[in-house]
Design a protein around this motif. Structure first.
Motif, PDB file in Angstrom:
ATOM      1  N   PRO A   8      70.083  16.404 -18.886  1.00 40.06           N
ATOM      2  CA  PRO A   8      71.067  16.375 -17.795  1.00 40.06           C
ATOM      3  C   PRO A   8      72.502  16.580 -18.258  1.00 40.06           C
ATOM      4  N   SER A   9      72.758  16.429 -19.542  1.00 37.01           N
ATOM      5  CA  SER A   9      74.132  16.634 -20.016  1.00 37.01           C
ATOM      6  C   SER A   9      74.509  18.104 -19.842  1.00 37.01           C
ATOM      7  N   THR A  10      75.721  18.338 -19.366  1.00 34.04           N
ATOM      8  CA  THR A  10      76.127  19.725 -19.109  1.00 34.04           C
ATOM      9  C   THR A  10      76.172  20.527 -20.404  1.00 34.04           C
ATOM     10  N   ASN A  11      76.432  19.860 -21.530  1.00 41.86           N
ATOM     11  CA  ASN A  11      76.474  20.575 -22.816  1.00 41.86           C
ATOM     12  C   ASN A  11      75.081  21.075 -23.193  1.00 41.86           C
ATOM     13  N   THR A  12      74.093  20.205 -23.115  1.00 39.38           N
ATOM     14  CA  THR A  12      72.710  20.600 -23.439  1.00 39.38           C
ATOM     15  C   THR A  12      72.226  21.659 -22.454  1.00 39.38           C
ATOM     16  N   ASP A  32      67.254  10.592 -26.167  1.00 43.52           N
ATOM     17  CA  ASP A  32      67.525   9.759 -24.993  1.00 43.52           C
ATOM     18  C   ASP A  32      68.855   9.020 -25.149  1.00 43.52           C
ATOM     19  N   LEU A  33      69.887   9.593 -24.548  1.00 47.00           N
ATOM     20  CA  LEU A  33      71.223   8.996 -24.670  1.00 47.00           C
ATOM     21  C   LEU A  33      71.304   7.645 -23.975  1.00 47.00           C
ATOM     22  N   SER A  34      70.451   7.427 -22.984  1.00 46.70           N
ATOM     23  CA  SER A  34      70.511   6.139 -22.271  1.00 46.70           C
ATOM     24  C   SER A  34      69.966   5.009 -23.142  1.00 46.70           C
ATOM     25  N   GLY A  37      69.837   7.109 -28.366  1.00 50.17           N
ATOM     26  CA  GLY A  37      69.060   8.007 -29.222  1.00 50.17           C
ATOM     27  C   GLY A  37      69.873   8.886 -30.161  1.00 50.17           C
ATOM     28  N   SER A  38      71.172   9.016 -29.901  1.00 48.14           N
ATOM     29  CA  SER A  38      71.985   9.866 -30.782  1.00 48.14           C
ATOM     30  C   SER A  38      72.647   9.054 -31.900  1.00 48.14           C
ATOM     31  N   HIS A  39      72.271   7.765 -31.989  1.00 47.37           N
ATOM     32  CA  HIS A  39      72.869   6.921 -33.037  1.00 47.37           C
ATOM     33  C   HIS A  39      71.822   6.360 -33.990  1.00 47.37           C
ATOM     34  N   THR A  40      70.632   6.925 -33.966  1.00 45.63           N
ATOM     35  CA  THR A  40      69.604   6.473 -34.909  1.00 45.63           C
ATOM     36  C   THR A  40      69.920   7.068 -36.283  1.00 45.63           C
ATOM     37  N   THR A  49      78.366  12.634 -36.064  1.00 48.89           N
ATOM     38  CA  THR A  49      79.254  12.137 -34.998  1.00 48.89           C
ATOM     39  C   THR A  49      78.454  11.417 -33.909  1.00 48.89           C
ATOM     40  N   GLY A  50      77.117  11.484 -33.985  1.00 49.41           N
ATOM     41  CA  GLY A  50      76.292  10.752 -33.011  1.00 49.41           C
ATOM     42  C   GLY A  50      76.333  11.340 -31.621  1.00 49.41           C
ATOM     43  N   ARG A  51      76.459  12.670 -31.546  1.00 50.17           N
ATOM     44  CA  ARG A  51      76.512  13.303 -30.211  1.00 50.17           C
ATOM     45  C   ARG A  51      75.510  14.442 -30.110  1.00 50.17           C
ATOM     46  N   THR A  52      75.117  14.716 -28.866  1.00 50.32           N
ATOM     47  CA  THR A  52      74.265  15.863 -28.582  1.00 50.32           C
ATOM     48  C   THR A  52      75.098  16.903 -27.849  1.00 50.32           C
ATOM     49  N   PRO A  53      74.706  18.172 -27.880  1.00 47.12           N
ATOM     50  CA  PRO A  53      73.537  18.713 -28.553  1.00 47.12           C
ATOM     51  C   PRO A  53      73.786  18.958 -30.047  1.00 47.12           C
ATOM     52  N   ALA A  54      72.659  19.172 -30.766  1.00 46.62           N
ATOM     53  CA  ALA A  54      72.725  19.582 -32.167  1.00 46.62           C
ATOM     54  C   ALA A  54      71.598  20.586 -32.390  1.00 46.62           C
ATOM     55  N   TRP A  63      76.436  21.305 -35.039  1.00 51.70           N
ATOM     56  CA  TRP A  63      76.753  20.517 -33.845  1.00 51.70           C
ATOM     57  C   TRP A  63      78.064  21.009 -33.279  1.00 51.70           C
ATOM     58  N   GLU A  64      78.388  20.590 -32.095  1.00 51.00           N
ATOM     59  CA  GLU A  64      79.466  21.077 -31.225  1.00 51.00           C
ATOM     60  C   GLU A  64      78.917  22.253 -30.409  1.00 51.00           C
ATOM     61  N   THR A  65      78.900  22.028 -29.100  1.00 50.84           N
ATOM     62  CA  THR A  65      78.304  22.963 -28.148  1.00 50.84           C
ATOM     63  C   THR A  65      78.818  24.400 -28.281  1.00 50.84           C
ATOM     64  N   THR A  66      80.130  24.544 -28.408  1.00 50.93           N
ATOM     65  CA  THR A  66      80.704  25.896 -28.459  1.00 50.93           C
ATOM     66  C   THR A  66      80.208  26.646 -29.694  1.00 50.93           C
ATOM     67  N   HIS A  98      88.585  25.211 -22.158  1.00 47.91           N
ATOM     68  CA  HIS A  98      87.540  24.357 -21.600  1.00 47.91           C
ATOM     69  C   HIS A  98      87.451  23.040 -22.374  1.00 47.91           C
ATOM     70  N   LEU A  99      87.371  23.138 -23.700  1.00 48.14           N
ATOM     71  CA  LEU A  99      87.211  21.931 -24.516  1.00 48.14           C
ATOM     72  C   LEU A  99      88.410  20.994 -24.397  1.00 48.14           C
ATOM     73  N   ALA A 100      89.612  21.568 -24.500  1.00 49.15           N
ATOM     74  CA  ALA A 100      90.815  20.732 -24.569  1.00 49.15           C
ATOM     75  C   ALA A 100      91.306  20.265 -23.202  1.00 49.15           C
TER      76      ALA A 100
HETATM   77  N1  LIG Z   1      82.516  18.038 -28.280  1.00 52.91           N
HETATM   78  C1  LIG Z   1      81.098  17.794 -28.205  1.00 52.91           C
HETATM   79  C2  LIG Z   1      80.830  16.711 -27.180  1.00 52.91           C
HETATM   80  C3  LIG Z   1      79.399  16.252 -27.231  1.00 52.91           C
HETATM   81  C4  LIG Z   1      79.188  15.032 -26.372  1.00 52.91           C
HETATM   82  O1  LIG Z   1      80.152  14.309 -25.979  1.00 52.91           O
HETATM   83  N2  LIG Z   1      77.916  14.745 -26.095  1.00 52.91           N
HETATM   84  C5  LIG Z   1      77.562  13.613 -25.294  1.00 52.91           C
HETATM   85  C6  LIG Z   1      76.620  14.018 -24.194  1.00 52.91           C
HETATM   86  S1  LIG Z   1      77.401  15.176 -23.123  1.00 52.91           S
HETATM   87  C7  LIG Z   1      76.823  12.606 -26.179  1.00 52.91           C
HETATM   88  O2  LIG Z   1      75.920  12.973 -26.903  1.00 52.91           O
HETATM   89  N3  LIG Z   1      77.198  11.331 -26.086  1.00 52.91           N
HETATM   90  C8  LIG Z   1      76.505  10.305 -26.782  1.00 52.91           C
HETATM   91  C9  LIG Z   1      77.428   9.354 -27.478  1.00 52.91           C
HETATM   92  O3  LIG Z   1      78.634   9.683 -27.610  1.00 52.91           O
HETATM   93  O4  LIG Z   1      76.960   8.297 -27.876  1.00 52.91           O
HETATM   94  C10 LIG Z   1      80.343  19.098 -27.868  1.00 52.91           C
HETATM   95  O5  LIG Z   1      80.978  19.965 -27.236  1.00 52.91           O
HETATM   96  O6  LIG Z   1      79.178  19.248 -28.218  1.00 52.91           O
END
Ligand SMILES: N[C@@H](CCC(=O)N[C@@H](CS)C(=O)NCC(=O)O)C(=O)O
Length: 211
Positions: A8-12, A32-34, A37-40, A49-54, A63-66, A98-100
Motif C-alpha cells: 500500500p505504500s505509494t513508494n512500493t 510488514d511495516l505495521s 518488518g523494516s527494522h529486523t 535506514t530501515g525503510r522500504t522499498p529496497a 534503496w531509495e525509490t527514485t 517530488h522528493l524535497a
Molecule cells: N526516501 C525514501 C522513503 C522511504 C520510506 O519512507 N518508506 C516508508 C514507507 S513509504 C517506510 O518504509 N517506513 C518504515 C519506517 O520508517 O519504519 C524512498 O524514497 O524510498
C-alpha cells in the motif's frame, strides 16, 4: 531482481507500476511495516535506514525509490528513462522536486496525519502539520498546474519516470483529502497517468491499508 516492499505504500506501488509498465519481472517480498518488518536485523542488512522499498539485483543492494526506478528502467531501452543526458536531467529535476517538496512537504504530512495515523492507531491528526501541509500542497500544485498547461507530461510530450513519481501520492487523494480538485490540469494529467494498466496491475489488495 527482488523487491522488498509494503504494497500500500505509494513508494512500493510506484516501483511495481514502473516495472509492470516496462514488462520487467520483479520477485516480491512483503515487508510488514505495521509490525516493524523494516527494522529486523535481516532487513537492516539490505537497507540500514530501515525503510522500504529496497531492491536486490544480484550482488547489488539498492534503496531509495527514485534510485530503484531509475535502475529498473535502465534494464532496457525505453521512453520512461531515455538515454539522453538532458532528458534525464529534466526527469531528475521533477523527481528531486517530488522528493524535497511535493511528497515531503505537501503530500506526506496530509497522508500521514489523515490516513496513516488512523490506520496505525497513532491518535488524532496534528492540525498544525495539516495546515502547513495544505499550504505547501497549494503552493506546489500551482506550479505543477501551470507547467501542465504547457505540455501533456512533466518532461515534455511523453510519459516518463517523472510522471510516475509525482503521480504516486495522488492515489490517496480522496482518503487524505488532498485538495487536487482545485487544479484542473493536474486533475486531468493524473486521470491519464493513473489510467495506465500498470498501476492497476501493481495496486495493493483492498484489504491492505496505506502507508
Ligand atoms: N526516501 C525514501 C522513503 C522511504 C520510506 O519512507 N518508506 C516508508 C514507507 S513509504 C517506510 O518504509 N517506513 C518504515 C519506517 O520508517 O519504519 C524512498 O524514497 O524510498
Amino acid at each position: 531482481m527482488k523487491l522488498y516492499g509494503f504494497p500500500p505504500s505509494t513508494n512500493t506501488w510506484m516501483v511495481r507500476a514502473v516495472a509492470a509498465h516496462l514488462g520487467i519481472p520483479l520477485e516480491f517480498e512483503f515487508v510488514d511495516l505495521s509490525k516493524g518488518g523494516s527494522h529486523t536485523p535481516e532487513f537492516l542488512k539490505i537497507n540500514p535506514t530501515g525503510r522500504t522499498p529496497a531492491l536486490i539485483d544480484g550482488d547489488f543492494k539498492l534503496w531509495e525509490t527514485t534510485a530503484i526506478v531509475q535502475h529498473i528502467a535502465s534494464c532496457k531501452p525505453n521512453a520512461l528513462w531515455p538515454d539522453d543526458a538532458r532528458a534525464r536531467a529534466d526527469i531528475m529535476r521533477w523527481q528531486s522536486w517530488h522528493l524535497a517538496h511535493w511528497s515531503k512537504e505537501a503530500c506526506e504530512p496530509l497522508l500521514f496525519n489523515r490516513l496513516v495515523k488512523q490506520f496505525l492507531n497513532l491518535g488524532a491528526p496534528d492540525e498544525v502539520a495539516v495546515t502547513r501541509g495544505v499550504a505547501a500542497f497549494n503552493k506546489e500544485a500551482k506550479v505543477l498546474d501551470a507547467h501542465l498547461a504547457k505540455q501533456p507530461y512533466l518532461a515534455g510530450q511523453n510519459l516518463t519516470l517523472a510522471d510516475f513519481s509525482v503521480a504516486s501520492p495522488l492515489f490517496y487523494s480522496q482518503q487524505a483529502d488532498l485538495p487536487v480538485g482545485a487544479y484542473p490540469r493536474v486533475t486531468e494529467w493524473f486521470g491519464r497517468v493513473s489510467a495506465l494498466p500498470a498501476w492497476r496491475d501493481a495496486a495493493p489488495q483492498p484489504a491492505a491499508a496505506a502507508a
